[in-house]
Design a protein around this motif. Structure first.
Motif, PDB file in Angstrom:
ATOM      1  N   LEU A   1      16.585  35.610  18.265  1.00  0.00           N
ATOM      2  CA  LEU A   1      17.909  36.232  18.263  1.00  0.00           C
ATOM      3  C   LEU A   1      18.945  35.312  17.626  1.00  0.00           C
ATOM      4  N   THR A   2      18.851  34.014  17.891  1.00  0.00           N
ATOM      5  CA  THR A   2      19.769  33.046  17.281  1.00  0.00           C
ATOM      6  C   THR A   2      19.580  33.005  15.767  1.00  0.00           C
ATOM      7  N   ALA A   3      18.343  33.010  15.306  1.00  0.00           N
ATOM      8  CA  ALA A   3      18.082  32.999  13.866  1.00  0.00           C
ATOM      9  C   ALA A   3      18.614  34.275  13.216  1.00  0.00           C
ATOM     10  N   PHE A   4      18.445  35.408  13.879  1.00  0.00           N
ATOM     11  CA  PHE A   4      18.945  36.671  13.330  1.00  0.00           C
ATOM     12  C   PHE A   4      20.467  36.660  13.214  1.00  0.00           C
ATOM     13  N   VAL A   5      21.156  36.179  14.231  1.00  0.00           N
ATOM     14  CA  VAL A   5      22.620  36.138  14.198  1.00  0.00           C
ATOM     15  C   VAL A   5      23.103  35.178  13.127  1.00  0.00           C
ATOM     16  N   SER A   6      22.446  34.013  12.997  1.00  0.00           N
ATOM     17  CA  SER A   6      22.869  33.067  11.958  1.00  0.00           C
ATOM     18  C   SER A   6      22.645  33.650  10.556  1.00  0.00           C
ATOM     19  N   GLN A   7      21.571  34.392  10.347  1.00  0.00           N
ATOM     20  CA  GLN A   7      21.355  35.025   9.044  1.00  0.00           C
ATOM     21  C   GLN A   7      22.412  36.092   8.773  1.00  0.00           C
ATOM     22  N   LEU A   8      22.831  36.822   9.808  1.00  0.00           N
ATOM     23  CA  LEU A   8      23.910  37.796   9.615  1.00  0.00           C
ATOM     24  C   LEU A   8      25.215  37.114   9.239  1.00  0.00           C
ATOM     25  N   VAL A   9      25.511  35.972   9.861  1.00  0.00           N
ATOM     26  CA  VAL A   9      26.744  35.238   9.542  1.00  0.00           C
ATOM     27  C   VAL A   9      26.694  34.737   8.110  1.00  0.00           C
ATOM     28  N   ILE A  10      25.555  34.205   7.684  1.00  0.00           N
ATOM     29  CA  ILE A  10      25.420  33.716   6.303  1.00  0.00           C
ATOM     30  C   ILE A  10      25.551  34.872   5.320  1.00  0.00           C
ATOM     31  N   LEU A  11      24.940  35.994   5.606  1.00  0.00           N
ATOM     32  CA  LEU A  11      25.046  37.156   4.723  1.00  0.00           C
ATOM     33  C   LEU A  11      26.487  37.626   4.612  1.00  0.00           C
ATOM     34  N   ALA A  12      27.203  37.663   5.738  1.00  0.00           N
ATOM     35  CA  ALA A  12      28.608  38.075   5.701  1.00  0.00           C
ATOM     36  C   ALA A  12      29.437  37.090   4.896  1.00  0.00           C
TER      37      ALA A  12
END
Length: 151
Positions: free
Chosen positions: A102-113
């Motif tokens: 879940l942490t990796a998924f959220v960090s990837q969303l932040v980077i994408l944004a």
């Protein structure tokens, strides 16, 4: 008369009465004691001289002492605690891996944004502008006297 007419009365047949007959249970034969199960007669003479005769009663046998288990209760409790710890550890491992994913998924969303928003900002700053939309000022020979502009 008409049979369907409301004033037409048909005779009612006589009702049959059924009376219940009680069932008498068959007498059960009395159990016959086997000669080996009949207790023996005993006679006791009391100190005051009276004599009492009656059937003997078998003395109550004490309950057998429970055998000590071959494994101590402390060892069983320690083993059960270890089994419980192993069961909980598996659940904690799954929970930990879920939190990491879940942490990796959220960090990837932040980077994408950040990439999308940064690209939009770059297009706004460096993108194509229309040259005729702004005000053009051509200064050819300008003189400054005492901090005052004369054109």
């Amino acid at each position: 008369m008409y049979p369907d007419h409301p004033t037409h009365r048909t005779p009612v047949p006589a009702a049959e009465v059924h009376r219940p007959v009680p069932i008498v249970p068959a007498p059960t034969p009395l159990p016959v004691n086997a000669p080996s199960t009949t207790p023996e007669l005993a006679t006791i003479v009391l100190p005051d001289g009276r004599t009492i005769t009656g059937y003997t009663i078998a003395s109550a046998q004490p309950a057998p002492v429970a055998a000590k288990p071959p494994v101590s209760r402390v060892a069983v409790n320690i083993a059960l605690g270890g089994v419980g710890f192993l069961a909980v550890s598996g659940g904690l491992l799954i929970l930990t891996s879920f939190i990491a994913a879940l942490t990796a998924f959220v960090s990837q969303l932040v980077i994408l944004a950040a990439v999308i928003f940064g690209g939009w900002i770059a297009v706004q700053v460096l993108g194509h502008r229309e040259r005729g939309a702004g005000t053009t000022v051509n200064i050819r020979k300008a003189t400054f006297k005492r901090n005052h502009f004369h054109g």
